[in-house]
Design a protein around this motif. Structure first.
Motif, PDB file in Angstrom:
ATOM      1  N   PRO A  22       0.783  -1.243   0.000  1.00  0.00           N
ATOM      2  CA  PRO A  22       0.000   0.000   0.000  1.00  0.00           C
ATOM      3  C   PRO A  22       0.809   1.283   0.000  1.00  0.00           C
ATOM      4  N   PHE A  78      -2.415   1.319  -2.799  1.00  0.00           N
ATOM      5  CA  PHE A  78      -3.241   1.535  -1.607  1.00  0.00           C
ATOM      6  C   PHE A  78      -4.706   1.269  -1.940  1.00  0.00           C
ATOM      7  N   THR A 129      -0.401   0.754   5.422  1.00  0.00           N
ATOM      8  CA  THR A 129      -0.899  -0.618   5.235  1.00  0.00           C
ATOM      9  C   THR A 129      -2.058  -0.902   6.177  1.00  0.00           C
ATOM     10  N   ALA A 146      -5.104   0.825   4.778  1.00  0.00           N
ATOM     11  CA  ALA A 146      -5.632   0.154   3.586  1.00  0.00           C
ATOM     12  C   ALA A 146      -6.411  -1.105   3.944  1.00  0.00           C
TER      13      ALA A 146
END
Length: 258
Positions: free
Chosen positions: A47, A54, A83, A86
């Motif tokens: 991401p 992402f 991350t 996401a």
């Protein structure tokens, strides 16, 4: 036979293969098909690498159910936070953090000392656990060229910090089966808290040994195999999902005690 977890990284490592980049709709379609195949974990992307990655990880986290949805992050706060954000919509999610443990990578790629790598590992895993508590994967990048004694120490501290899966990747496709088996044996013998984590392997095919190394690792105690559809991936590719799965299924006589 103990459960072998199939971790598919077609959408992350596989997409790095020339000619195999996918748009968001194609990634979502692939993720749905992987879920139909009953893979256990889908590594949906990286991401922090781009807005597109992402967004694709986020949409897969929203719309694909069944497998654990995983995102890759460097051992950096901004990567881990991106991350975690996401992956928010996923019912089952994992952050996969990595940092190099080989001397050549620490010196020339990271420009970090062993002490700095250790500190970053502990801090990164603790942060990742705030986003995906109880499911954090840690990778010793370039494990097969790392000093085993240092790697044992890093893995021990990673598990203490909250890593639930520890990946021992052959990042540059360097090792051969006997050597890889000995490396796994050393980890099981020298990491005192190793029973608190699943050991994973991620093999590249630069020497044509990605599947062979993965199967050897299972026989030496690994419980997760990272692979891709048709073995696509960076450089010469990754261990092939279908070859790994069918080898285990076909040769139950060899793997039943694994």
């Amino acid at each position: 036979m103990a459960k072998i977890i199939i971790f598919d990284t077609t959408l992350r490592d596989g997409e790095q293969s020339p000619g195999f980049s996918m748009n968001m709709d194609e990634k979502l379609q692939m993720a749905h098909q992987l879920a139909l195949l009953n893979v256990d974990v889908i590594e949906a992307g990286f991401p922090a690498s781009s807005e597109g990655d992402f967004a694709s990880v986020n949409i897969i986290a929203k719309k694909v159910h069944g497998p654990v949805i995983c995102g890759l992050a460097r051992m950096m706060e901004k990567d881990i936070v991106a991350t975690g954000n996401a992956l928010k919509p996923a019912k089952r999610k994992r952050i996969h953090v990595f940092i190099s443990t080989s001397e050549i990578h620490m010196k020339h790629k990271l420009k970090k000392t062993r002490a700095e790598v250790m500190e970053m590992t502990i801090a990164g895993i603790k942060l990742a656990n705030k986003f995906t508590p109880g499911d954090v994967e840690f990778s010793c990048e370039d494990a097969t060229r790392s000093d085993p004694e240092f790697m044992y120490e890093v893995i021990t501290n990673a598990i203490k910090a909250g890593a639930t899966t520890v990946n021992v990747p052959d990042t540059v496709g360097y090792t051969i089966p006997d050597e890889y088996g000995r490396l796994l044996d050393g980890i099981f013998s020298n990491v005192p808290n190793i029973k608190n984590a699943v050991i994973s392997v991620h093999c590249h095919d630069d020497l044509g040994l990605g599947v062979a190394n993965s199967l050897t690792a299972i026989r030496h105690g690994a419980r997760q195999v990272e692979c891709t559809v048709n073995g696509i991936g960076e450089r010469a590719g990754n261990a092939s999902l279908e070859e790994v799965v069918m080898a285990i299924k076909t040769r139950k006589d060899l793997f039943r005690h694994s």
